[in-house]
Design a protein around this motif. Structure first.
Motif, short mmCIF file in Angstrom:
data_model
loop_
_atom_site.label_atom_id
_atom_site.label_comp_id
_atom_site.label_asym_id
_atom_site.label_seq_id
_atom_site.Cartn_x
_atom_site.Cartn_y
_atom_site.Cartn_z
N TYR A 70 11.55 0.91 -9.29
CA TYR A 70 10.62 -0.08 -9.84
C TYR A 70 9.95 -0.86 -8.71
CZ TYR A 70 12.77 1.00 -14.30
OH TYR A 70 13.19 1.66 -15.42
N LEU A 71 10.73 -1.20 -7.70
CA LEU A 71 10.16 -1.89 -6.55
C LEU A 71 9.21 -0.97 -5.77
CD1 LEU A 71 13.31 -3.84 -5.35
CD2 LEU A 71 11.22 -4.81 -6.33
N SER A 72 9.56 0.31 -5.67
CA SER A 72 8.69 1.27 -4.98
C SER A 72 7.33 1.38 -5.65
CB SER A 72 9.35 2.64 -4.92
OG SER A 72 10.51 2.60 -4.13
N GLU A 73 7.32 1.41 -6.97
CA GLU A 73 6.05 1.46 -7.71
C GLU A 73 5.21 0.22 -7.41
OE1 GLU A 73 4.51 3.74 -9.73
OE2 GLU A 73 6.11 5.12 -9.16
N LEU A 74 5.86 -0.94 -7.38
CA LEU A 74 5.13 -2.18 -7.13
C LEU A 74 4.58 -2.24 -5.71
CD1 LEU A 74 7.35 -4.73 -9.07
CD2 LEU A 74 5.16 -3.74 -9.78
N ILE A 75 5.28 -1.64 -4.76
CA ILE A 75 4.77 -1.57 -3.38
C ILE A 75 3.50 -0.72 -3.36
CG2 ILE A 75 5.23 -0.62 -1.09
CD1 ILE A 75 8.19 -1.52 -1.53
N LEU A 76 3.52 0.40 -4.07
CA LEU A 76 2.32 1.25 -4.15
C LEU A 76 1.15 0.49 -4.77
CD1 LEU A 76 3.84 4.65 -5.36
CD2 LEU A 76 2.94 4.12 -3.09
N VAL A 77 1.44 -0.29 -5.81
CA VAL A 77 0.40 -1.06 -6.48
C VAL A 77 -0.18 -2.11 -5.54
CG1 VAL A 77 -0.03 -2.71 -8.35
CG2 VAL A 77 1.30 -0.64 -8.80
N LYS A 78 0.69 -2.81 -4.83
CA LYS A 78 0.21 -3.86 -3.92
C LYS A 78 -0.68 -3.26 -2.83
CE LYS A 78 1.65 -7.82 -1.23
NZ LYS A 78 2.74 -8.75 -0.95
N GLU A 79 -0.25 -2.13 -2.27
CA GLU A 79 -1.07 -1.47 -1.24
C GLU A 79 -2.42 -1.04 -1.80
OE1 GLU A 79 1.60 1.62 0.01
OE2 GLU A 79 2.69 0.29 1.38
N ALA A 80 -2.42 -0.54 -3.04
CA ALA A 80 -3.67 -0.13 -3.68
C ALA A 80 -4.58 -1.32 -3.93
CB ALA A 80 -3.37 0.61 -4.98
N LEU A 81 -4.00 -2.45 -4.33
CA LEU A 81 -4.80 -3.66 -4.54
C LEU A 81 -5.47 -4.10 -3.25
CD1 LEU A 81 -2.50 -5.77 -6.86
CD2 LEU A 81 -4.81 -4.98 -7.39
N ILE A 82 -4.73 -4.07 -2.17
CA ILE A 82 -5.28 -4.48 -0.88
C ILE A 82 -6.43 -3.56 -0.47
CG2 ILE A 82 -4.75 -4.67 1.59
CD1 ILE A 82 -1.94 -5.69 0.69
#
Length: 140
Positions: A70-82
């Motif tokens: 779940y944390l890994s998915e959120l890391i991917l999302v944050k990087e995509a947002l940036i």
């Protein structure tokens, strides 16, 4: 009495003053623009940080569950947002909600429901057109 060559210095000083002022304006505008862009990117990631903080809270309270995916998915999302990659945000958040709904990786039922509901409140679902899975049985 004037010294020879003093007029040349004054002419150069007059020419340099507007150039210095222009350079100062360019630097100031560039700095302001950089702060605006970086600030906007950071503001976009606040909701992801809130979700990650919540996952870490549940990770502490339910240590037998596997919260790392779940944390890994959120890391991917944050990087995509940036990066400004809305497609990745939409896809990965859809996966994240589906993982919660299915209780993937053996997470606790109550924690999954609470995190799912919190995610619905803080995630800009319409802005990114995120697909949120319906609960089993069709009702909320």
């Amino acid at each position: 009495m004037r010294q020879p060559g003093s007029e040349v210095i004054r002419v150069n000083e007059v020419k340099e003053a507007p150039m210095k002022a222009m350079l100062l304006i360019i630097v100031a505008v560039s700095c302001a623009l950089a702060l605006f862009v970086v600030g906007g990117a950071l503001a976009q990631t606040i909701w992801v940080d809130e979700l990650a903080n919540s996952v870490n809270f549940y990770k502490t309270n339910y240590p037998t569950s596997n919260w790392d995916p779940y944390l890994s998915e959120l890391i991917l999302v944050k990087e995509a947002l940036i990066r400004g990659d809305q497609r990745v945000v939409r896809t990965e958040m859809g996966k994240w909600f589906k993982m919660l709904r299915n209780r993937d990786y053996g997470i606790h039922d109550v924690a999954a429901d609470e995190l799912f509901n919190f995610g619905l409140m803080v995630t800009p679902i319409q802005e990114f057109n995120i697909s949120v899975p319906a609960p089993a049985g069709g009702g909320l």
